[in-house]
Motif scaffolding. Structure first.
Motif, short mmCIF file in Angstrom:
data_model
loop_
_atom_site.label_atom_id
_atom_site.label_comp_id
_atom_site.label_asym_id
_atom_site.label_seq_id
_atom_site.Cartn_x
_atom_site.Cartn_y
_atom_site.Cartn_z
N TRP A 131 0.64 -1.13 -0.40
CA TRP A 131 -0.19 0.11 -0.44
C TRP A 131 1.15 1.21 -0.13
O TRP A 131 1.89 1.42 1.46
N ASP A 132 0.65 2.15 -0.62
CA ASP A 132 0.95 3.34 -1.29
C ASP A 132 1.01 4.54 -0.24
O ASP A 132 -0.14 5.72 -0.55
N VAL A 133 0.96 4.38 1.21
CA VAL A 133 0.36 5.23 2.15
C VAL A 133 1.73 5.54 3.18
O VAL A 133 2.22 5.47 2.88
N ALA A 134 1.79 6.61 4.16
CA ALA A 134 2.47 7.27 5.62
C ALA A 134 2.44 6.78 6.17
O ALA A 134 0.66 7.24 6.69
N PHE A 135 2.83 7.49 7.82
CA PHE A 135 2.80 7.16 9.25
C PHE A 135 3.19 8.89 9.03
O PHE A 135 4.66 9.23 8.60
N ALA A 136 2.32 9.44 9.25
CA ALA A 136 2.81 11.05 9.58
C ALA A 136 3.53 11.16 10.72
O ALA A 136 3.58 10.52 12.07
N GLY A 137 4.38 11.87 10.59
CA GLY A 137 5.39 12.44 11.46
C GLY A 137 5.24 13.60 12.39
O GLY A 137 3.65 14.02 11.85
N TRP A 138 5.12 14.10 13.27
CA TRP A 138 4.99 14.50 14.00
C TRP A 138 5.88 15.66 15.64
O TRP A 138 6.57 15.32 15.08
N ASP A 139 5.55 16.62 16.16
CA ASP A 139 5.85 17.81 16.10
C ASP A 139 5.17 18.16 17.45
O ASP A 139 4.16 18.61 17.81
N LYS A 140 6.06 17.66 19.15
CA LYS A 140 5.79 17.85 19.97
C LYS A 140 5.49 18.43 21.01
O LYS A 140 5.17 18.88 22.45
N THR A 141 6.72 19.27 20.06
CA THR A 141 6.89 20.82 21.04
C THR A 141 6.23 21.58 21.78
O THR A 141 5.97 22.54 22.74
N ASP A 142 4.70 21.74 20.37
CA ASP A 142 3.98 23.15 20.74
C ASP A 142 4.13 23.96 21.50
O ASP A 142 3.64 25.28 21.29
N ASN A 143 5.86 24.24 19.63
CA ASN A 143 5.61 25.57 19.28
C ASN A 143 4.62 25.90 18.49
O ASN A 143 4.09 25.15 17.73
N SER A 144 4.49 27.80 18.57
CA SER A 144 3.38 28.09 17.76
C SER A 144 4.31 28.01 16.42
O SER A 144 4.80 28.17 15.45
#
Length: 569
Positions: free
Chosen positions: A339-352
């Motif tokens: 499957w040509d899908v992706a697992f999204a990256g994330w940012d937990k710093t809570d920076n605006s």
């Protein structure tokens, strides 16, 4: 006006292809092609069986009352979007339907059909579901034009519950195939049916009823529209993580696959906490890659549909919290490697963020995108810690610069300028006003708050997305299938029958945007078309007997493959 043209690069590809075809022709001495086994079609269709089953007819629904309720509920994004009504219905193979012996030790099939008048689409929930080795279950419509995925032993759960994706039409067929000499007895009991009355290609059952596919407002941008040279490359990757979420109770949300610090493809799905209300994740199902191959960008034109079976059924609740309105579930099955899908990256710093993008399925529609250049700000709304995209009625700014969100977008991811998730949609008043949006606000639960929202692993994200407690503040997007210079069709592209007579079926469970061309042995193009569906039937009656070459092009990557096809009558 849309102008069709062939680029110079494609012209060069065609010249090279013609040379290859001529070379292959010189080398051909014996043609021997085995017919591919098709594991997707129901046995009744493979063997051209005519059923004598009479559909079980349910009483009509009061759609006038239902739609009147929706006119109020659709304005509240903190509610999942209702597309259907759950109808209790208990059926099992011991009492209902019909068994048919296939003969010659080929096993037997059980069939039952359910008719729910005026339904646009139908799905079923199994209160008891357990299949033995080699058994298969399919759902399909009366016209045999819309099929479910193939359900097998791989979909068995510890709690024996399963919810299906829907098929179009007002009659749904359930077919169970049991191979010969099976010692294990299947456990199958249908507990409810979901009558979908909107979403899909809708006939106007009631005056002023909404449109179904293209139900969302005209100011929406299909996800394949351009949203800026600074973001288009990021968007073309992160869109593969977003999924339409069927809650198994007649309601829809949006969601996204999300990566972990282990980069191990654990099938975690992030959505909104309010999508859990009155729903059981065991009956959830998701659909990836539902994108228009011909994008419409803030226009009254209708997006073209594709019928892909990038669907999965069943999930387990892992963590959730109302403080930031997040829910994390784990799909029961791993994502297939093809499957040509992706697992999204994330940012937990809570920076605006300096800007942000939302990708979602508004009103159960094909995937859309919106962009805000003002930068979301931190706020508290109804006790929730949120990102506020300010609009004319709350905050500062003019809402989304491109597109909007609507009911049904609930739970959809908010991505920052780096293409990383920083929240999921909670509520808001942004909607369409014709081909423009209304310049109003939206609010998203903040990922940084969700990271440590509670005191236990069941109320926060960190234990699941950073299981080794590395302390990483961000994670990159992980693509399930990296683009290569090979057209990988092993187990992903079935072509049958071969030799063929009048039609060729192509089962495509990987590439959402395929084109095909038939060439004769002189390298001349005979005819061409596109194959965006999972099940594609090509009429080859116009072709004379002989050998042809089927050229397949994955438009998204420009990677191609050629298959030898024999026409024999």
């Amino acid at each position: 006006m849309r102008i069709n043209y062939i680029s110079r690069s494609k012209q060069a590809q065609i010249k090279i292809l013609k040379k290859k075809i001529l070379l292959i022709f010189l080398l051909i001495s014996v043609v021997s092609i085995a017919q591919d086994e098709n594991r997707i079609q129901p046995k009744s269709i493979q063997y051209n069986l005519r059923s004598t089953v009479t559909p079980i007819e349910l009483p009509p629904l009061d759609l006038d009352t239902i739609i009147a309720q929706d006119q109020i509920n659709d304005l509240d994004k903190s509610l999942p979007w209702r597309y259907g009504i759950s109808r209790p219905l208990v059926l099992d193979p011991e009492r209902d339907g019909e068994w048919t012996e296939l003969g010659n030790s080929r096993g037997r099939i059980w069939q039952v059909a359910i008719w729910s008048p005026d339904a646009v689409n139908l799905s079923v929930n199994f209160n008891d579901f357990k299949l033995p080795e080699g058994a298969m279950l399919h759902l399909f419509n009366e016209e045999r034009t819309d099929f479910s995925k193939t359900y097998t032993k791989n979909q068995n759960r510890e709690n024996n519950q399963l919810g299906s994706w829907f098929v179009s039409g007002e009659i749904i067929w359930i077919e169970y195939y049991e191979p010969a000499n099976t010692d294990e007895i299947a456990e199958l009991e249908i507990g409810s049916l979901i009558h979908g009355y909107r979403m899909g290609r809708v006939h106007q059952m009631i005056e002023n009823n909404t449109r179904g596919l293209n139900d969302s407002g005209d100011c929406n941008y299909d996800v394949n529209c351009q949203v800026g040279s600074d973001y288009d490359d990021k968007k073309d990757v992160i869109k593969k993580a977003v999924a339409l979420l069927n809650l198994g109770n007649g309601y829809l949300c949006s969601s996204s696959l999300i990566n972990t610090t282990l980069n191990d493809k654990t099938p975690y799905l992030l959505t909104a906490n309010h999508c859990l209300e009155s729903s059981n994740p065991s009956f959830w199902s998701v659909r990836f890659n539902w994108m228009s191959p011909s994008p419409i960008c803030a226009s009254e034109e209708e997006s073209l549909d594709i019928q892909t079976n990038f669907t999965m059924s069943g999930a387990e609740l892992i963590a959730h919290h109302s403080l930031s309105d997040f829910a994390l579930v784990k799909l029961h099955n791993e994502i297939p490697d093809s499957w040509d899908v992706a697992f999204a990256g994330w940012d937990k710093t809570d920076n605006s963020p300096s800007m942000e993008v939302g990708i979602h399925h508004p009103n159960g529609d094909i995937m859309k995108i919106c962009r805000d250049d003002s930068g979301a700000v931190k706020e508290t709304a109804n006790g929730k810690e949120v990102w506020l995209i300010g609009g004319v009625s709350v905050g500062t700014g003019d809402g989304w610069e491109i597109g909007t969100t609507e009911s049904g977008s609930s739970g959809s991811p908010l991505f920052n300028e780096d293409g990383k998730i920083i929240g999921q949609l909670y509520a808001g008043q942004a909607f369409c006003d014709g081909i423009e949006n209304n310049n109003d606000y939206d609010i998203y639960g903040r990922f940084g708050i969700s990271w440590e929202a509670g005191q236990t692993s069941a109320t926060r994200l960190k234990d699941w997305l950073d299981p080794n407690n590395t302390g990483q503040t961000t994670a990159e997007t992980l693509e399930n299938v990296l683009n290569t210079q090979e057209f990988d069709d092993t187990g992903n592209l079935d072509i049958y029958p071969n030799p063929a007579n009048t039609t060729i079926s192509i089962i495509n469970n990987r590439y959402p945007n395929l084109e095909f061309c038939f060439y004769n042995l002189l390298g001349q193009k005979v005819f061409s078309g596109d194959m965006s569906n999972t099940i594609n039937v090509i009429n080859v009656e116009r072709l004379k007997e002989g050998v042809y070459f089927l050229y397949l092009l994955n438009v998204d990557t420009n990677i191609s493959s050629t298959k030898k096809i024999v026409i024999s009558r």
